[in-house]
Design an enzyme around this catalytic site. Structure first.
Site, PDB file in Angstrom:
ATOM      1  N   ASP A  98       0.832  -1.193   0.000  1.00 26.71           N
ATOM      2  CA  ASP A  98       0.000   0.000   0.000  1.00 26.71           C
ATOM      3  C   ASP A  98       0.871   1.248   0.000  1.00 26.71           C
ATOM      4  O   ASP A  98       1.687   1.453   0.897  1.00 26.71           O
ATOM      5  CB  ASP A  98      -0.889  -0.035   1.245  1.00 26.71           C
ATOM      6  CG  ASP A  98      -1.849   1.131   1.259  1.00 26.71           C
ATOM      7  OD1 ASP A  98      -2.479   1.356   0.221  1.00 26.71           O
ATOM      8  OD2 ASP A  98      -1.924   1.829   2.277  1.00 26.71           O
ATOM      9  N   THR A 131      -3.249   4.950  -3.837  1.00 26.82           N
ATOM     10  CA  THR A 131      -2.203   5.725  -3.178  1.00 26.82           C
ATOM     11  C   THR A 131      -0.882   5.664  -3.942  1.00 26.82           C
ATOM     12  O   THR A 131      -0.162   6.656  -4.000  1.00 26.82           O
ATOM     13  CB  THR A 131      -1.991   5.234  -1.742  1.00 26.82           C
ATOM     14  OG1 THR A 131      -1.910   3.819  -1.760  1.00 26.82           O
ATOM     15  CG2 THR A 131      -3.134   5.655  -0.874  1.00 26.82           C
ATOM     16  N   THR A 132      -0.571   4.516  -4.512  1.00 27.42           N
ATOM     17  CA  THR A 132       0.640   4.432  -5.322  1.00 27.42           C
ATOM     18  C   THR A 132       0.460   5.265  -6.587  1.00 27.42           C
ATOM     19  O   THR A 132       1.351   6.000  -7.008  1.00 27.42           O
ATOM     20  CB  THR A 132       0.926   2.969  -5.709  1.00 27.42           C
ATOM     21  OG1 THR A 132       0.705   2.146  -4.583  1.00 27.42           O
ATOM     22  CG2 THR A 132       2.335   2.804  -6.192  1.00 27.42           C
ATOM     23  N   ASP A 428      -8.667  -1.114   2.189  1.00 27.09           N
ATOM     24  CA  ASP A 428      -8.726  -0.495   0.862  1.00 27.09           C
ATOM     25  C   ASP A 428     -10.003  -0.913   0.136  1.00 27.09           C
ATOM     26  O   ASP A 428     -10.727  -0.084  -0.407  1.00 27.09           O
ATOM     27  CB  ASP A 428      -7.527  -0.938  -0.001  1.00 27.09           C
ATOM     28  CG  ASP A 428      -6.281  -0.123   0.296  1.00 27.09           C
ATOM     29  OD1 ASP A 428      -6.261   0.543   1.341  1.00 27.09           O
ATOM     30  OD2 ASP A 428      -5.330  -0.171  -0.516  1.00 27.09           O
TER      31      ASP A 428
HETATM   32  P1  ADP Z   1      -2.762   1.785  -5.764  1.00 26.57           P
HETATM   33  O1  ADP Z   1      -2.081   1.878  -4.433  1.00 26.57           O
HETATM   34  O2  ADP Z   1      -2.537   3.017  -6.577  1.00 26.57           O
HETATM   35  O3  ADP Z   1      -4.171   1.374  -5.674  1.00 26.57           O
HETATM   36  P2  ADP Z   1      -2.283  -0.818  -6.788  1.00 26.57           P
HETATM   37  O4  ADP Z   1      -1.040  -1.569  -6.512  1.00 26.57           O
HETATM   38  O5  ADP Z   1      -3.525  -1.222  -6.070  1.00 26.57           O
HETATM   39  O6  ADP Z   1      -1.967   0.686  -6.553  1.00 26.57           O
HETATM   40  O7  ADP Z   1      -2.541  -0.903  -8.346  1.00 26.57           O
HETATM   41  C1  ADP Z   1      -3.644  -0.307  -8.942  1.00 26.57           C
HETATM   42  C2  ADP Z   1      -3.525  -0.376 -10.434  1.00 26.57           C
HETATM   43  O8  ADP Z   1      -3.531  -1.711 -10.893  1.00 26.57           O
HETATM   44  C3  ADP Z   1      -4.705   0.321 -11.072  1.00 26.57           C
HETATM   45  O9  ADP Z   1      -4.244   1.182 -12.092  1.00 26.57           O
HETATM   46  C4  ADP Z   1      -5.529  -0.828 -11.636  1.00 26.57           C
HETATM   47  O10 ADP Z   1      -6.214  -0.428 -12.787  1.00 26.57           O
HETATM   48  C5  ADP Z   1      -4.481  -1.847 -11.941  1.00 26.57           C
HETATM   49  N1  ADP Z   1      -5.036  -3.189 -11.942  1.00 26.57           N
HETATM   50  C6  ADP Z   1      -5.627  -3.831 -10.917  1.00 26.57           C
HETATM   51  N2  ADP Z   1      -6.033  -5.065 -11.294  1.00 26.57           N
HETATM   52  C7  ADP Z   1      -5.685  -5.216 -12.573  1.00 26.57           C
HETATM   53  C8  ADP Z   1      -5.812  -6.272 -13.537  1.00 26.57           C
HETATM   54  N3  ADP Z   1      -6.397  -7.421 -13.226  1.00 26.57           N
HETATM   55  N4  ADP Z   1      -5.327  -6.060 -14.778  1.00 26.57           N
HETATM   56  C9  ADP Z   1      -4.742  -4.900 -15.100  1.00 26.57           C
HETATM   57  N5  ADP Z   1      -4.593  -3.879 -14.245  1.00 26.57           N
HETATM   58  C10 ADP Z   1      -5.040  -4.020 -13.008  1.00 26.57           C
HETATM   59 MG    MG Z   2      -4.940  -0.427  -4.963  1.00 31.38          MG
END
Ligand code: ADP
Ligand code: MG
Length: 594
Positions: A98, A131-132, A428
């Site tokens: 996170d 958040t990332t 989250d």
């Molecule tokens: P954050 O902390 O920003 O939420 P995450 O590590 O949760 O970061 O990553 C979120 C990103 O991953 C988003 O841009 C989302 O669209 C992408 N994402 C999540 N699941 C998938 C998937 N199955 N295929 C492609 N992209 C995905």
């Molecule tokens: Mg996320």
């Protein structure tokens, strides 16, 4: 973990206690020989040996620091993102994916880069996810701005264009977002669990995302429209596997400390009445607290009797109220425990305040501070109460609660760090589902929405004459960081995938195409149910643009030297960290303004 950047040492110091601007003719008289300086008194502003980087140099170093911070969380983005293990000097280890958690743990000292930690935190509290994303976007906006700054473009031109671009991007997101309003509850549940699954897919518990997604959706729907997030409890019990986790539509908490006699109390009730107290049910022996003088030894018995009568009277009132379960915030002693056991009543003392509040909300009971006049209305009820073994722990579980406004997720799993991260991930997902339920619009994830906005901005840039065309293009290019990073983290050829995506989006036939995390190609994110609530993206773009503009508008940071009083130091770092823009180079350098 340490971050280093060339930006650390580029601030200069200012003496905290010295007068702000010192014209010191005496010193000139002593130290400088010639007439010339007597005519032109030297202005002493700064301590000797201070670093005087400012202006463009300062700005570039801030940008570098932000990029360094973003590099620290870069690899955690997306379903194939890696986790970070951070351990502090106390020896606590945290494994997390996170962004906000990592940024918090990093303990960033660079005042410019701290802004990124702040926006990650605000994204976390505002929407709970992304958040990332927000950190990466902000850093990328800055990175794209860097060459322009180096070439001498005035930051304000950049800021203006960035703001325009961000407004356009937000409008576009609202246009593209798909509403889930007006669907039946079943359909809605499905849609929401898709959103939750997307959030969870990047987490440690991603392997079981469907299992947890539906659990989260059930929990959120159970609490209805109530805004109090703490109505969803998460209890962690080490041991077992993830799949042993379960949802209680009601309240569950760990069995509290109990006295002898507890074992004889019944452990399961159907539709019991529940009494919640905030008083001690213990035999109070006053001999420690008060002095009583007796002339006749026979009177002593009457004092003891009085003490016992008080407690028996209280207990009797509890039992007479008809309650089968008595919970108290304060201690319930051994005498009371035995008394209740003899009358088939269950009791638990020292229940944590938040648990007691949740029981109150769930069962409709009101917490009492006296046992006098307990009327039926203040008693709560639920369908089933039982004490059950979960792993190594015993749990008190209230299910089938009438108001139905609480839910508890009991999390199981191996290591402590694992469960902790699972809890953060569920948080989250819970936030996301609540957001989606409220705003009820979703956008395709996997970088699809980012590519579409990027295309839109590029198209728009072509219609503008002048320099701002370049800046808007830079903004559009920065948005591509999300799909690019998703590819990089999954080990795909980012250039190849991005080319395909650009082509798909430019041709107008695939506005929902994003990175396909399973094959390494591109796919329709909407069809693959990679959905995110629109509010995540809206907030992320908003916050990232603001942060980038904020950093671009700072060309000077003032920090008081360490040698001065601790108070001055704290004030200075607070000023350097947040109040940067207030110091924006108007007038004399190093002047302290209040
Ligand atoms: P954050 O902390 O920003 O939420 P995450 O590590 O949760 O970061 O990553 C979120 C990103 O991953 C988003 O841009 C989302 O669209 C992408 N994402 C999540 N699941 C998938 C998937 N199955 N295929 C492609 N992209 C995905
Ligand atoms: Mg996320």
């Amino acid at each position: 973990m340490t971050l280093s950047s060339s930006g650390y040492r580029s601030y200069y110091s200012l003496q905290a206690s010295s007068p702000k601007t010192t014209l010191s003719p005496q010193r000139n008289l002593l130290s400088s020989p010639p007439m010339a300086s007597m005519l032109q008194p030297q202005i002493i502003l700064l301590k000797e040996g201070t670093d005087t980087a400012q202006g463009k140099g300062q700005l570039i170093s801030n940008i570098n620091a932000c990029t360094a911070v973003a590099d620290a969380v870069r690899t955690t983005l997306g379903p194939r993102g890696m986790d970070k293990l951070v351990h502090d000097e106390k020896g606590n280890t945290t494994i997390s994916n996170d962004g906000a958690t990592i940024m918090n743990l990093l303990d960033i000292v660079h005042p410019g880069a701290k802004i990124l930690a702040d926006i990650a935190r605000s994204q976390d509290s505002e929407v709970g996810d992304g958040t990332t994303t927000v950190v990466l976007l902000a850093a990328e906006f800055l990175k794209e701005a860097k060459p322009f700054v180096e070439d001498g473009v005035h930051p304000h031109n950049l800021i203006r264009s960035y703001r325009t671009a961000s407004t356009m991007a937000l409008k576009k997101i609202e246009e593209l977002a798909v509403s889930i309003e007006g669907k039946s509850l079943e359909e809605k549940k499905q849609l929401l669990s898709k959103c939750a699954a997307t959030t969870l897919s990047s987490k440690l518990i991603g392997g079981e995302k469907e299992f947890f997604a539906s659990m989260v959706v059930d929990a959120v729907i159970a609490i209805g429209n109530d805004d109090r997030l703490n109505l969803i409890g998460i209890k962690k019990v080490p041991g077992g596997t993830m799949r042993d986790s379960f949802l209680v539509k009601g309240v569950a908490f760990k069995k509290t400390f109990s006295y002898a006699g507890f074992e004889q109390q019944p452990k399961k009730f159907l539709s019991p009445k529940i009494l919640l107290l905030n008083i001690e049910l213990e035999l109070k022996s006053e001999k420690e607290n008060a002095e009583i003088r007796l002339s006749d030894p026979l009177q002593y018995q009457s004092i003891v009797d009085a003490e016992w009568n008080i407690i028996y009277d209280k207990l009797d009132k509890c039992v007479k109220s008809g309650a089968k379960i008595v919970l108290s915030r304060l201690a319930i002693g051994d005498l009371a425990t035995q008394y209740f056991a003899d009358r088939d009543v269950f009791c638990a003392g020292r229940v944590a305040e938040e648990d007691l509040k949740r029981v109150a909300a769930a069962t409709g009971a009101a917490v009492q501070t006296t046992v006098n006049n307990i009327i039926d209305e203040v008693l709560g009820s639920c369908e089933v109460f039982e004490e059950r073994q979960v792993g190594n722990e015993r749990f008190n579980i209230f299910s089938g609660c009438p108001s139905g406004q609480t839910a508890t997720i009991v999390l199981r799993g191996g290591a402590d760090q694992f469960i902790e991260e699972a809890e953060r991930s569920l948080h989250d997902a819970i936030m996301i589902v609540r957001r989606a339920l409220k705003n009820s619009t979703v956008v395709p994830g996997g970088g699809a929405i980012d590519m579409e906005i990027s295309k839109y901005l590029r198209q728009h840039a072509r219609t503008i004459a002048g320099k701002s065309q370049l800046f808007i293009n830079a903004y559009a290019k920065a948005l591509e960081v999300i799909p690019r990073q998703l590819c990089d983290n999954a080990g795909f050829d980012a250039t190849d995938v991005l080319n395909k995506l650009r082509q798909k989006h430019a041709s107008g036939e695939g506005p929902n195409y994003g990175v396909d995390i399973n094959t390494g190609g591109i796919a329709d994110s909407f069809a693959n149910f990679v959905w995110e609530p629109a509010v995540v993206k809206i907030n992320a773009i908003n916050a990232a643009t603001e942060a980038a503009c904020l950093i671009l508008s700072v060309d000077e940071t003032v920090k008081n030297p360490k040698s001065e009083s601790a108070q001055g130091e704290a004030a200075a770092s607070a000023m350097a960290g947040r109040g940067g823009p207030a110091m924006r180079g108007r007038g004399g350098r190093g002047m302290r303004r209040r």
